[in-house]
Scaffold this active site. Structure first.
Site, PDB file in Angstrom:
ATOM      1  N   GLU A  11      30.949 -27.714  -5.405  1.00 49.72           N
ATOM      2  CA  GLU A  11      30.923 -28.904  -6.268  1.00 49.72           C
ATOM      3  C   GLU A  11      32.276 -29.101  -6.962  1.00 49.72           C
ATOM      4  O   GLU A  11      32.784 -30.233  -7.026  1.00 49.72           O
ATOM      5  CB  GLU A  11      29.791 -28.788  -7.285  1.00 49.72           C
ATOM      6  CG  GLU A  11      28.427 -28.775  -6.607  1.00 49.72           C
ATOM      7  CD  GLU A  11      27.311 -29.342  -7.451  1.00 49.72           C
ATOM      8  OE1 GLU A  11      26.921 -30.489  -7.221  1.00 49.72           O
ATOM      9  OE2 GLU A  11      26.831 -28.606  -8.354  1.00 49.72           O
ATOM     10  N   GLU A  48      21.698 -24.968  -3.361  1.00 51.09           N
ATOM     11  CA  GLU A  48      20.745 -25.240  -4.438  1.00 51.09           C
ATOM     12  C   GLU A  48      19.315 -25.471  -3.937  1.00 51.09           C
ATOM     13  O   GLU A  48      18.356 -24.914  -4.480  1.00 51.09           O
ATOM     14  CB  GLU A  48      21.213 -26.430  -5.275  1.00 51.09           C
ATOM     15  CG  GLU A  48      22.347 -26.098  -6.245  1.00 51.09           C
ATOM     16  CD  GLU A  48      23.721 -26.066  -5.579  1.00 51.09           C
ATOM     17  OE1 GLU A  48      24.717 -25.853  -6.287  1.00 51.09           O
ATOM     18  OE2 GLU A  48      23.802 -26.257  -4.345  1.00 51.09           O
TER      19      GLU A  48
END
Length: 266
Positions: A120, A140
Site C-alpha cells: 500500500e 488482507e
C-alpha cells in the site's frame, strides 16, 4: 534531521534516504515508524536542497505491513508518540502516502517482503525498483481484513484492473518478476542492489531542474482523472510558468555552451 527508533533518515547528496528500520519484524509498521515517515516527507518538502527521496527498508525487507500483534490488542510500540497521533488522527495515513503526496519525487528501493501495508505504501511512491527475490501482495482478504490504505482505489488506476482485482481478491504473493510484468514496479535488479539502483535514478532526477521536476510530477497526478482535453489545459497552466524561470534559461545556456547546468530553483 528527523527520525525515530524505527525510521532512519540520512542524506545522500541532494537525496533524502528514509529507511524503515525494524528488521526484527521485517519492518512491520509501528507508531515510531509512522511518525518518522510523516516527518520525513515534511522534511523533504521543506528543504529546497532536497531534490528527491528514496524509501527503503533495513535488514533485507521493505515492509511486511501492519503489526498484527498490535491489531490483536497487544499494543503498538512507541507509546511516547501517542500524543502525535491524537493531535493529528490522519498522521498514519499521511505517513503511508494514502492522502499525502510529497512534491519531491519518491523512489522506492524494495528488497524482500513488500506486502500488505508495504504494497500500500508502495502505491504512493513515484518510481519503483525491486530486488529479484522481492515479494509483493495484498494479503488482507486472506486474513478477513480490508486493505484500507488506499489499494481498492489506487491499484486499479496503476495497473490493469484484472491484475488489480486478482491481487486484491486472492491475497496471494507476487514475485518481483510478475510484479514488474503487470506494472507494479518498473525495474527488477539483482538482490542487494535495489538501493544502489534507486540512488542512481535519484541522481539523474537531482541533475534536472528542480522546478521543472516538481511541476512535471504535479501535472501527472493533477491530470490523472481528467479528460484528455481538460488535462491538456491543466498541463499548460503548470508548464508555461516553468519556461519563464531563470533555471529554464540556464538550462538552454548550458546546452549551448556544452556544460552542465547550474540550477538555482529560480
Amino acid at each position: 534531521m528527523s527520525g525515530t527508533e524505527h525510521l532512519e533518515v540520512r542524506r545522500e547528496g541532494a537525496t533524502l534516504v528514509l529507511t524503515l528500520n525494524r528488521p526484527e519484524a521485517k519492518n512491520a509498521l509501528s507508531l515510531p515508524m509512522l511518525v518518522g515517515l510523516y516527518d520525513g516527507w515534511l522534511e523533504a518538502d521543506a528543504d529546497d536542497a532536497v531534490r528527491s527521496v528514496v524509501l527503503t527498508g533495513a535488514g533485507g525487507s521493505f515492509c511486511a505491513g501492519m503489526d498484527l500483534k498490535a491489531l490483536a490488542g497487544k499494543g503498538m510500540e512507541g507509546e511516547r508518540y501517542r500524543d502525535r497521533l491524537k493531535a493529528d488522527p490522519d498522521l498514519h495515513w499521511k505517513a503511508m502516502l494514502r492522502h499525502h503526496r510529497p512534491r519531491k519525487p519518491v523512489i522506492a528501493a524494495v528488497e524482500g517482503y513488500c506486502v500488505a501495508g508495504g504494497t500500500e505504501i508502495l502505491q504512493g511512491t513515484d518510481i519503483r525498483v525491486a530486488g529479484e527475490s522481492a515479494t509483493f501482495g495484498l494479503f488482507e482478504v486472506a486474513r478477513g481484513l480490508f486493505p484500507i490504505g488506499g489499494s481498492t482505489v489506487r491499484l486499479p488506476r496503476q495497473i490493469p484492473r484484472t491484475h488489480a482485482l486478482e491481487m486484491l481478491l486472492t491475497g496471494r504473493p507476487y514475485p518481483a518478476a510478475e510484479a514488474a510484468s503487470i506494472g507494479l514496479v518498473g525495474r527488477v535488479v539483482p538482490d542487494g542492489t535495489a538501493l544502489d539502483a534507486a540512488l542512481e535514478i535519484a541522481e539523474r532526477v537531482n541533475a534536472c531542474g528542480p522546478l521543472a521536476v516538481e511541476a512535471v510530477k504535479a501535472s501527472v497526478y493533477e491530470t490523472a482523472e481528467l479528460s484528455e482535453a481538460e488535462g491538456l489545459v491543466s498541463e499548460l497552466k503548470r508548464g508555461w510558468p516553468v519556461f519563464d524561470t531563470a533555471d529554464a534559461k540556464e538550462g538552454a545556456r548550458a546546452f549551448a555552451e556544452k556544460r552542465l547546468p547550474l540550477f538555482r530553483r529560480e
